[in-house]
Scaffold this motif. Structure first.
Motif, PDB file in Angstrom:
ATOM      1  N   LEU A  20       0.706  -1.330  -0.137  1.00  0.00           N
ATOM      2  CA  LEU A  20       0.007  -0.001  -0.068  1.00  0.00           C
ATOM      3  C   LEU A  20       0.930   1.334  -0.041  1.00  0.00           C
ATOM      4  CD1 LEU A  20      -2.511  -1.135   2.826  1.00  0.00           C
ATOM      5  CD2 LEU A  20      -2.833  -1.226   0.216  1.00  0.00           C
ATOM      6  N   ASN A  21       2.186   1.098   0.375  1.00  0.00           N
ATOM      7  CA  ASN A  21       2.849   2.203   0.517  1.00  0.00           C
ATOM      8  C   ASN A  21       2.876   3.292  -0.866  1.00  0.00           C
ATOM      9  OD1 ASN A  21       3.646   1.803   3.139  1.00  0.00           O
ATOM     10  ND2 ASN A  21       5.322   0.856   2.668  1.00  0.00           N
ATOM     11  N   ILE A  22       3.381   2.630  -2.079  1.00  0.00           N
ATOM     12  CA  ILE A  22       3.212   3.470  -3.120  1.00  0.00           C
ATOM     13  C   ILE A  22       1.888   4.165  -3.582  1.00  0.00           C
ATOM     14  CG2 ILE A  22       3.776   3.468  -5.511  1.00  0.00           C
ATOM     15  CD1 ILE A  22       6.115   1.417  -5.064  1.00  0.00           C
ATOM     16  N   PRO A  23       0.674   3.533  -3.710  1.00  0.00           N
ATOM     17  CA  PRO A  23      -0.347   4.205  -3.963  1.00  0.00           C
ATOM     18  C   PRO A  23      -0.867   5.023  -2.959  1.00  0.00           C
ATOM     19  CG  PRO A  23      -1.001   1.859  -3.533  1.00  0.00           C
ATOM     20  CD  PRO A  23       0.617   1.957  -3.656  1.00  0.00           C
ATOM     21  N   GLN A  24      -0.787   5.052  -1.504  1.00  0.00           N
ATOM     22  CA  GLN A  24      -0.915   5.785  -0.591  1.00  0.00           C
ATOM     23  C   GLN A  24      -0.122   7.084  -0.666  1.00  0.00           C
ATOM     24  OE1 GLN A  24      -0.649   3.595   3.043  1.00  0.00           O
ATOM     25  NE2 GLN A  24      -2.645   3.051   3.188  1.00  0.00           N
ATOM     26  N   TYR A  25       1.071   6.914  -0.870  1.00  0.00           N
ATOM     27  CA  TYR A  25       2.001   8.173  -1.042  1.00  0.00           C
ATOM     28  C   TYR A  25       1.708   8.939  -2.051  1.00  0.00           C
ATOM     29  CZ  TYR A  25       6.429  10.746  -1.423  1.00  0.00           C
ATOM     30  OH  TYR A  25       7.178  12.039  -1.436  1.00  0.00           O
ATOM     31  N   LEU A  26       1.213   8.336  -3.334  1.00  0.00           N
ATOM     32  CA  LEU A  26       0.967   9.140  -4.408  1.00  0.00           C
ATOM     33  C   LEU A  26      -0.506   9.772  -4.155  1.00  0.00           C
ATOM     34  CD1 LEU A  26       1.571   6.643  -7.297  1.00  0.00           C
ATOM     35  CD2 LEU A  26       2.995   8.472  -6.792  1.00  0.00           C
ATOM     36  N   LEU A  27      -1.372   9.266  -3.534  1.00  0.00           N
ATOM     37  CA  LEU A  27      -2.623   9.857  -3.095  1.00  0.00           C
ATOM     38  C   LEU A  27      -2.362  10.952  -2.120  1.00  0.00           C
ATOM     39  CD1 LEU A  27      -5.844  10.042  -2.845  1.00  0.00           C
ATOM     40  CD2 LEU A  27      -5.331   8.444  -1.089  1.00  0.00           C
ATOM     41  N   TYR A  28      -1.387  11.032  -1.181  1.00  0.00           N
ATOM     42  CA  TYR A  28      -1.303  12.050  -0.295  1.00  0.00           C
ATOM     43  C   TYR A  28      -0.562  13.350  -1.127  1.00  0.00           C
ATOM     44  CZ  TYR A  28      -2.709   8.609   3.223  1.00  0.00           C
ATOM     45  OH  TYR A  28      -3.786   7.670   3.889  1.00  0.00           O
ATOM     46  N   VAL A  29       0.379  12.904  -1.796  1.00  0.00           N
ATOM     47  CA  VAL A  29       1.054  13.716  -2.875  1.00  0.00           C
ATOM     48  C   VAL A  29      -0.073  14.840  -3.322  1.00  0.00           C
ATOM     49  CG1 VAL A  29       2.661  14.356  -4.833  1.00  0.00           C
ATOM     50  CG2 VAL A  29       3.241  12.579  -2.839  1.00  0.00           C
ATOM     51  N   LYS A  30      -0.961  14.212  -4.059  1.00  0.00           N
ATOM     52  CA  LYS A  30      -2.228  14.997  -4.806  1.00  0.00           C
ATOM     53  C   LYS A  30      -2.904  15.645  -3.643  1.00  0.00           C
ATOM     54  CE  LYS A  30      -1.455  13.272  -8.891  1.00  0.00           C
ATOM     55  NZ  LYS A  30      -1.482  14.022 -10.008  1.00  0.00           N
ATOM     56  N   LEU A  31      -3.068  15.102  -2.561  1.00  0.00           N
ATOM     57  CA  LEU A  31      -3.713  16.060  -1.567  1.00  0.00           C
ATOM     58  C   LEU A  31      -2.739  16.947  -0.804  1.00  0.00           C
ATOM     59  CD1 LEU A  31      -5.776  13.108   0.019  1.00  0.00           C
ATOM     60  CD2 LEU A  31      -6.908  14.667  -1.606  1.00  0.00           C
ATOM     61  N   ASN A  32      -1.554  17.019  -1.163  1.00  0.00           N
ATOM     62  CA  ASN A  32      -0.748  17.885  -0.332  1.00  0.00           C
ATOM     63  C   ASN A  32      -0.467  17.583   1.069  1.00  0.00           C
ATOM     64  OD1 ASN A  32       0.258  19.496  -2.743  1.00  0.00           O
ATOM     65  ND2 ASN A  32      -1.933  20.566  -2.746  1.00  0.00           N
ATOM     66  N   TRP A  33      -0.922  16.533   1.303  1.00  0.00           N
ATOM     67  CA  TRP A  33      -0.574  16.013   2.920  1.00  0.00           C
ATOM     68  C   TRP A  33       0.869  15.498   3.309  1.00  0.00           C
ATOM     69  CZ3 TRP A  33      -5.437  12.604   4.034  1.00  0.00           C
ATOM     70  CH2 TRP A  33      -6.550  13.470   3.758  1.00  0.00           C
TER      71      TRP A  33
END
Length: 292
Positions: free
Chosen positions: A136-149
């Motif tokens: 889950l690390n890569i998809p979660q990281y990409l998601l949080y990058v998009k959300l600026n988190w």
């Protein structure tokens, strides 16, 4: 003569029971000491003068106990360790609150309401237990990058409010299924809606499981190293787990007494929480294992 023989037999039985009891307690003490030895060694070594004394023997007793490592380690170099501890609980406390609230509500929905697709949704939720975090690390990281988190605490806190730990939901569901429906039906007749039944009936009756959820989440969040390593980029925002890593990466060499001293400080809150909630925590885990 018969009475004397009977009395001797009783004495032998009592003696055997006493010997058996002593042997069992001695074995338990030995196993307990073996399990506690690493912790005792860590505390003892944190009071030693330097690396030479720490690695000279496996003894847990320092020659000249000193709290210098605690004082210097707590003061830190660039940032005091108190700041890292504060950052840790900026993550841990909201995460515990979110996990408890969301897990209780989700478990109540699965345990008490019948709706289309309930079993499928519950099976899907439980299936996520088999997903390793590394997947889950890569998809979660990409998601949080998009959300600026990234470089904030939101990647740790927000998911906790959406029942991101399926084990907690499973544990609470088992408890809630064991509560008699007649109690809720009586409350419903008295005018309690679903929310009131959850607050005044279900939550108090499953309090050992709720406390177990809180303790588990507190321990897991306090010990999390990988998550902050991925999402936190600013040293000033580091939790204690990454703060300890800074000391180990010092160019002048690792002062293990400081590392061990700060490790002791880091685990004290976790030990305090566990021992304060020990009885309810064990009851919750034991009862959760037999509820169905």
């Amino acid at each position: 003569m018969t009475m004397t023989a009977i009395e001797r037999s009783r004495r032998r039985i009592r003696r055997r029971k006493q010997v058996s009891l002593v042997l069992r307690y001695a074995l338990l003490c030995l196993v307990g000491f073996i399990m506690m030895y690493p912790l005792l060694w860590m505390v003892g070594s944190s009071l030693k003068a330097d690396n030479n004394e720490i690695f000279a023997s496996i003894s847990i007793f320092p020659k000249s106990p000193s709290f210098k490592a605690y004082v210097e380690g707590w003061k830190g170099t660039t940032y005091p360790f108190s700041q890292f501890m504060l950052n840790t609980y900026k993550i841990v406390i909201p995460k515990v609150i979110g996990a408890v609230i969301s897990s209780v509500i989700t478990a109540y929905g699965f345990a008490r309401f019948k709706f289309r697709g309930r079993n499928v949704l519950f099976a899907m939720l439980m299936s996520t237990l088999f997903l390793p975090q590394v997947v889950l690390n890569i998809p979660q990281y990409l998601l949080y990058v998009k959300l600026n988190w990234v470089n904030t605490y939101l990647p740790f806190i927000v998911p906790a409010f959406f029942a991101s730990e399926p084990y907690f939901v499973f544990l609470l569901v088992q408890f809630m299924k064991s509560i008699s429906r007649e109690i809720e039906e009586a409350a419903e007749i008295d005018g309690c809606n679903s929310f009131k039944r959850l607050i005044y009936i279900n939550a108090p009756m499953v309090s050992p499981a709720i406390l177990s959820v809180a303790v588990f989440q507190f321990i897991w969040a306090s010990n999390d190293f990988q998550g902050p390593l991925i999402y936190i980029n600013t040293v000033a925002k580091y939790p204690a787990t990454l703060g300890l890593k800074l000391i180990q990466d010092a160019e002048t060499g690792i002062e293990w007494n400081k590392v061990l001293a700060l490790s002791v400080i880091s685990i004290i809150p976790t030990l305090v929480v566990f021992f304060l909630a020990q009885r309810q925590f064990i009851d919750g885990i034991a009862m959760g294992g037999v509820k169905g």
